[in-house]
Scaffold this motif. Structure first.
Motif, PDB file in Angstrom:
ATOM      1  N   ASN A  82      -5.384  -3.307 -11.188  1.00 60.71           N
ATOM      2  CA  ASN A  82      -5.835  -1.936 -11.417  1.00 60.71           C
ATOM      3  C   ASN A  82      -6.449  -1.354 -10.145  1.00 60.71           C
ATOM      4  O   ASN A  82      -6.173  -0.206  -9.781  1.00 60.71           O
ATOM      5  CB  ASN A  82      -6.839  -1.909 -12.571  1.00 60.71           C
ATOM      6  CG  ASN A  82      -7.197  -0.516 -13.006  1.00 60.71           C
ATOM      7  OD1 ASN A  82      -6.385   0.401 -12.936  1.00 60.71           O
ATOM      8  ND2 ASN A  82      -8.417  -0.350 -13.477  1.00 60.71           N
ATOM      9  N   LEU A  83      -7.258  -2.140  -9.457  1.00 63.75           N
ATOM     10  CA  LEU A  83      -7.847  -1.682  -8.195  1.00 63.75           C
ATOM     11  C   LEU A  83      -6.771  -1.396  -7.160  1.00 63.75           C
ATOM     12  O   LEU A  83      -6.837  -0.408  -6.436  1.00 63.75           O
ATOM     13  CB  LEU A  83      -8.809  -2.724  -7.640  1.00 63.75           C
ATOM     14  CG  LEU A  83     -10.169  -2.797  -8.290  1.00 63.75           C
ATOM     15  CD1 LEU A  83     -10.922  -4.020  -7.812  1.00 63.75           C
ATOM     16  CD2 LEU A  83     -10.965  -1.541  -8.006  1.00 63.75           C
ATOM     17  N   MET A  84      -5.777  -2.267  -7.095  1.00 62.22           N
ATOM     18  CA  MET A  84      -4.700  -2.067  -6.117  1.00 62.22           C
ATOM     19  C   MET A  84      -3.943  -0.776  -6.417  1.00 62.22           C
ATOM     20  O   MET A  84      -3.644  -0.007  -5.510  1.00 62.22           O
ATOM     21  CB  MET A  84      -3.747  -3.266  -6.130  1.00 62.22           C
ATOM     22  CG  MET A  84      -4.372  -4.522  -5.574  1.00 62.22           C
ATOM     23  SD  MET A  84      -3.273  -5.923  -5.730  1.00 62.22           S
ATOM     24  CE  MET A  84      -3.060  -6.338  -4.013  1.00 62.22           C
ATOM     25  N   GLU A  85      -3.657  -0.529  -7.675  1.00 61.45           N
ATOM     26  CA  GLU A  85      -2.919   0.680  -8.057  1.00 61.45           C
ATOM     27  C   GLU A  85      -3.723   1.941  -7.778  1.00 61.45           C
ATOM     28  O   GLU A  85      -3.191   2.921  -7.284  1.00 61.45           O
ATOM     29  CB  GLU A  85      -2.565   0.631  -9.542  1.00 61.45           C
ATOM     30  CG  GLU A  85      -1.466  -0.349  -9.867  1.00 61.45           C
ATOM     31  CD  GLU A  85      -1.218  -0.462 -11.362  1.00 61.45           C
ATOM     32  OE1 GLU A  85      -1.775   0.335 -12.142  1.00 61.45           O
ATOM     33  OE2 GLU A  85      -0.466  -1.366 -11.754  1.00 61.45           O
ATOM     34  N   LYS A  86      -5.001   1.922  -8.104  1.00 60.42           N
ATOM     35  CA  LYS A  86      -5.832   3.122  -7.974  1.00 60.42           C
ATOM     36  C   LYS A  86      -6.240   3.432  -6.543  1.00 60.42           C
ATOM     37  O   LYS A  86      -6.456   4.575  -6.196  1.00 60.42           O
ATOM     38  CB  LYS A  86      -7.101   2.980  -8.804  1.00 60.42           C
ATOM     39  CG  LYS A  86      -6.902   3.160 -10.272  1.00 60.42           C
ATOM     40  CD  LYS A  86      -8.231   3.065 -10.985  1.00 60.42           C
ATOM     41  CE  LYS A  86      -8.064   3.300 -12.468  1.00 60.42           C
ATOM     42  NZ  LYS A  86      -9.337   3.175 -13.179  1.00 60.42           N
ATOM     43  N   ASN A  87      -6.377   2.395  -5.717  1.00 64.14           N
ATOM     44  CA  ASN A  87      -7.049   2.601  -4.446  1.00 64.14           C
ATOM     45  C   ASN A  87      -6.191   2.481  -3.209  1.00 64.14           C
ATOM     46  O   ASN A  87      -6.699   2.572  -2.107  1.00 64.14           O
ATOM     47  CB  ASN A  87      -8.240   1.649  -4.351  1.00 64.14           C
ATOM     48  CG  ASN A  87      -9.278   2.001  -5.388  1.00 64.14           C
ATOM     49  OD1 ASN A  87      -9.896   3.044  -5.297  1.00 64.14           O
ATOM     50  ND2 ASN A  87      -9.417   1.177  -6.403  1.00 64.14           N
ATOM     51  N   PHE A  88      -4.917   2.275  -3.374  1.00 61.09           N
ATOM     52  CA  PHE A  88      -4.044   2.268  -2.215  1.00 61.09           C
ATOM     53  C   PHE A  88      -3.117   3.461  -2.316  1.00 61.09           C
ATOM     54  O   PHE A  88      -2.398   3.623  -3.290  1.00 61.09           O
ATOM     55  CB  PHE A  88      -3.229   0.967  -2.132  1.00 61.09           C
ATOM     56  CG  PHE A  88      -4.082  -0.208  -1.754  1.00 61.09           C
ATOM     57  CD1 PHE A  88      -4.627  -0.295  -0.490  1.00 61.09           C
ATOM     58  CD2 PHE A  88      -4.346  -1.208  -2.659  1.00 61.09           C
ATOM     59  CE1 PHE A  88      -5.422  -1.369  -0.133  1.00 61.09           C
ATOM     60  CE2 PHE A  88      -5.132  -2.286  -2.310  1.00 61.09           C
ATOM     61  CZ  PHE A  88      -5.678  -2.362  -1.049  1.00 61.09           C
ATOM     62  N   SER A  89      -3.134   4.271  -1.290  1.00 61.57           N
ATOM     63  CA  SER A  89      -2.372   5.505  -1.331  1.00 61.57           C
ATOM     64  C   SER A  89      -0.901   5.313  -1.011  1.00 61.57           C
ATOM     65  O   SER A  89      -0.083   6.163  -1.305  1.00 61.57           O
ATOM     66  CB  SER A  89      -2.983   6.531  -0.369  1.00 61.57           C
ATOM     67  OG  SER A  89      -2.980   6.009   0.942  1.00 61.57           O
ATOM     68  N   SER A  90      -0.549   4.207  -0.393  1.00 65.29           N
ATOM     69  CA  SER A  90       0.846   4.029  -0.024  1.00 65.29           C
ATOM     70  C   SER A  90       1.224   2.559  -0.035  1.00 65.29           C
ATOM     71  O   SER A  90       0.368   1.690   0.000  1.00 65.29           O
ATOM     72  CB  SER A  90       1.090   4.596   1.373  1.00 65.29           C
ATOM     73  OG  SER A  90       0.431   3.785   2.330  1.00 65.29           O
ATOM     74  N   THR A  91       2.506   2.319  -0.051  1.00 65.16           N
ATOM     75  CA  THR A  91       3.010   0.952   0.019  1.00 65.16           C
ATOM     76  C   THR A  91       2.588   0.307   1.323  1.00 65.16           C
ATOM     77  O   THR A  91       2.239  -0.870   1.365  1.00 65.16           O
ATOM     78  CB  THR A  91       4.550   0.951  -0.091  1.00 65.16           C
ATOM     79  OG1 THR A  91       4.906   1.630  -1.285  1.00 65.16           O
ATOM     80  CG2 THR A  91       5.092  -0.446  -0.105  1.00 65.16           C
ATOM     81  N   GLU A  92       2.593   1.073   2.410  1.00 69.39           N
ATOM     82  CA  GLU A  92       2.207   0.523   3.707  1.00 69.39           C
ATOM     83  C   GLU A  92       0.761   0.032   3.674  1.00 69.39           C
ATOM     84  O   GLU A  92       0.447  -1.019   4.223  1.00 69.39           O
ATOM     85  CB  GLU A  92       2.389   1.561   4.814  1.00 69.39           C
ATOM     86  CG  GLU A  92       2.081   0.976   6.181  1.00 69.39           C
ATOM     87  CD  GLU A  92       2.510   1.875   7.319  1.00 69.39           C
ATOM     88  OE1 GLU A  92       1.741   1.959   8.280  1.00 69.39           O
ATOM     89  OE2 GLU A  92       3.599   2.466   7.248  1.00 69.39           O
ATOM     90  N   GLU A  93      -0.110   0.767   2.994  1.00 61.05           N
ATOM     91  CA  GLU A  93      -1.506   0.358   2.921  1.00 61.05           C
ATOM     92  C   GLU A  93      -1.639  -0.948   2.129  1.00 61.05           C
ATOM     93  O   GLU A  93      -2.407  -1.824   2.499  1.00 61.05           O
ATOM     94  CB  GLU A  93      -2.334   1.471   2.267  1.00 61.05           C
ATOM     95  CG  GLU A  93      -3.815   1.295   2.456  1.00 61.05           C
ATOM     96  CD  GLU A  93      -4.608   2.481   1.942  1.00 61.05           C
ATOM     97  OE1 GLU A  93      -5.792   2.281   1.674  1.00 61.05           O
ATOM     98  OE2 GLU A  93      -4.047   3.583   1.805  1.00 61.05           O
TER      99      GLU A  93
END
Length: 161
Positions: free
Chosen positions: A125-136
């Protein structure tokens, strides 16, 4: 099969396989992971979390440790204080990741028991909510910029041509 018979069967398995009794009881279907965690929380005097807090400070988590490390070790910091980090863990005997977190942050770690499923879901859930892009996401996983990867790929193509 009564409880005593199931426990005796689990003890026989434990003698032959040298596995933890709680894991054996779960595999047998005698108890659930949640029931084991409640019992362990009472035995060790550790808080039990039946759910993680709805809001967890993702920035403080990313400062404390890489998400891939947290995912690999199935731990999730969920509350930050001036001198302590509260960490959800599924196994009170696996203190290595807590020691690592203490070394990384200089803060005392306070463990709370929580199911693997809930910790993993919280990390995802944190990964989905807090990364704006695949690169990040990829940068956090690999620990390096992806731009270098595209240069390496171009160089490899040049060598093949």
């Amino acid at each position: 099969m009564c409880i005593r018979d199931r426990l005796n069967a689990a003890l026989l398995v434990q003698k032959s396989k040298h596995d933890l009794l709680g894991k054996i009881l779960i595999k047998q279907g005698s108890i659930t992971e949640e029931e084991l965690l409640v019992a362990l929380s009472e035995q060790f005097g550790i808080e039990y979390l039946d759910r993680l807090p709805e809001t967890i400070d993702a920035e403080k988590i990313k400062q404390a440790a890489p998400l891939n490390y947290l995912k690999k070790n199935c731990i999730l910091p969920y509350r930050f204080e001036d001198d302590a980090i509260h960490v959800a863990i599924p196994d009170p005997l696996n203190t290595g990741p807590l020691d690592d977190l203490h070394s990384l942050t200089g803060k005392k770690t306070v463990q709370a028991l929580c199911s693997r499923e809930k910790i993993t879901a919280g990390i995802h859930n944190l990964m989905e909510k807090n990364f704006s892009s695949t690169e990040e996401v990829m940068k956090d996983i690999s620990g390096e910029e992806l731009g270098g990867l595209s240069i390496d790929l171009e160089e490899a193509q040049d060598l093949l041509a």
